[in-house]
Scaffold this motif. Structure first.
Motif, PDB file in Angstrom:
ATOM      1  N   TYR A   1       0.839  -1.203   0.000  1.00 28.10           N
ATOM      2  CA  TYR A   1       0.000   0.000   0.000  1.00 28.10           C
ATOM      3  C   TYR A   1       0.876   1.256   0.000  1.00 28.10           C
ATOM      4  CZ  TYR A   1      -4.325   2.579   0.781  1.00 28.10           C
ATOM      5  OH  TYR A   1      -5.406   3.421   0.632  1.00 28.10           O
ATOM      6  N   LEU A   2       2.009   1.173   0.694  1.00 32.58           N
ATOM      7  CA  LEU A   2       2.978   2.277   0.673  1.00 32.58           C
ATOM      8  C   LEU A   2       3.546   2.458  -0.735  1.00 32.58           C
ATOM      9  CD1 LEU A   2       4.785   4.388   2.099  1.00 32.58           C
ATOM     10  CD2 LEU A   2       6.390   2.531   2.597  1.00 32.58           C
ATOM     11  N   VAL A   3       3.817   1.343  -1.406  1.00 35.95           N
ATOM     12  CA  VAL A   3       4.323   1.410  -2.784  1.00 35.95           C
ATOM     13  C   VAL A   3       3.292   2.076  -3.688  1.00 35.95           C
ATOM     14  CG1 VAL A   3       5.094   0.059  -4.773  1.00 35.95           C
ATOM     15  CG2 VAL A   3       5.789  -0.618  -2.471  1.00 35.95           C
ATOM     16  N   VAL A   4       2.010   1.707  -3.495  1.00 36.24           N
ATOM     17  CA  VAL A   4       0.930   2.327  -4.275  1.00 36.24           C
ATOM     18  C   VAL A   4       0.912   3.841  -4.041  1.00 36.24           C
ATOM     19  CG1 VAL A   4      -1.584   2.532  -4.485  1.00 36.24           C
ATOM     20  CG2 VAL A   4      -0.520   0.268  -4.365  1.00 36.24           C
ATOM     21  N   TYR A   5       1.058   4.237  -2.785  1.00 34.27           N
ATOM     22  CA  TYR A   5       1.019   5.668  -2.453  1.00 34.27           C
ATOM     23  C   TYR A   5       2.189   6.407  -3.109  1.00 34.27           C
ATOM     24  CZ  TYR A   5       1.048  10.024   0.160  1.00 34.27           C
ATOM     25  OH  TYR A   5       1.044  11.354   0.494  1.00 34.27           O
TER      26      TYR A   5
END
Length: 305
Positions: free
Chosen positions: A173-177
């Protein structure tokens, strides 16, 4: 049986519809069409149906229209699954998340149109839509009884793998952000080369905030690739008898390779729109798969009890 048949069709329609919302939102961002309807919402340039059609108006208005139509599908799916499958614990939780985050992403989109938002807030928009998509996807998998087809009632996941599944899902999810932040700060092409910002200067640090955002995202992707590779190696070695775990992680590894290749091509093709949208689609599918693995962790805990 007729009800089950129609429920499955509705689940497919809602899931595909959520994908259209995700990709449509990415299209709005990538084509800079967010103000195609001006500072007007829910109307478009002062009228319910736009009078003057430009490319930006068509993209923004179509995204709003698709979101509105798909919202009805999602609410219908949530209500129907609550009534028919409410005895399955996850159904109500997933249904609430599907509707809540769908409304939240719509409100953030409306706020951007009416008042404008900072890049760091806007970067959350895709991630919030992603949670709604994942909730709808998992509801669809429950409707299609995927757990039964893959013998999820017999799944056993060891403690080490459980924590890695939870960790890599949160980290993804951090990568998506960071990827969304690259788009919203217009940092997509700030680095002319790949995999380094400037391949002829391998030891140089980023020169400005935009290069830090771009290279921070690339570093985050490298970490998740290594992490997924390690998990996949562990699963292939130890989980051959559990098909859903075994094939799930092989598929995850394939998707992350395709995702990295698409990210590379985004840079090399100078933001080719089809490639950029494929990049968004792949990360959506990967995150959805991770969340299904989280569901299997829960199944494993129940099985052990």
């Amino acid at each position: 049986m007729q009800h089950n048949k129609y429920l499955k069709w509705l689940a497919v329609a809602a899931t595909i519809g959520m994908l259209f919302i995700l990709i449509g939102g990415a299209l709005v961002t990538k084509t800079d069409s967010g103000l195609g309807c001006g500072r007007n919402w829910p109307d478009c340039n002062g009228s319910l149906i736009p009078q003057e059609i430009t490319t930006a108006v068509l993209i923004e208005f179509s995204h709003r229209l698709v979101t509105g139509v798909v919202s009805f599908f999602i609410v219908a799916l949530v209500v129907w699954t609550w009534l028919k499958l409410g005895h399955i614990k996850e159904v109500k939780f997933l249904g609430f998340n599907a509707v809540f985050f769908l409304v939240l992403q719509a409100l953030i989109g409306a706020a951007q149109v009416l008042w404008g938002q900072g890049d760091f807030i806007l970067a959350l928009h895709f991630g919030i839509s992603l949670i709604s998509f994942t909730a709808v996807l998992l509801l669809a998998l429950i409707v299609f009884e995927v757990d039964q087809k893959f013998d999820a009632d017999k799944v056993f996941i060891d403690k080490k793998l459980k924590w890695n599944i939870i960790g890599v899902t949160i980290y993804s999810y951090l990568v998506v952000y960071t990827g969304a932040l690259v788009r919203h700060t217009d940092a997509s092409l700030v680095c002319p080369d790949w995999p380094l910002c400037r391949n002829n200067e391998p030891f140089s640090l980023p020169y400005n905030m935009y290069e830090w955002v771009q290279m921070g995202h690339r570093l985050a992707v490298l970490v998740i690739f290594i992490w997924i590779a390690i998990i996949t190696w562990h699963v292939v070695k130890n989980y051959k008898e559990q098909r859903v775990i075994y094939w799930g992680w092989i598929i995850a590894f394939i998707i992350v390779i395709l995702q990295i290749a698409a990210g590379m091509l985004v840079v090399l093709t100078k933001l080719n729109l089809i490639v950029a949208l494929l990049h968004s689609l792949l990360i959506s599918l990967l995150f959805g798969l991770f969340c299904y693995m989280i569901l299997l962790v829960y199944r494993s805990n129940q099985n052990q009890k």
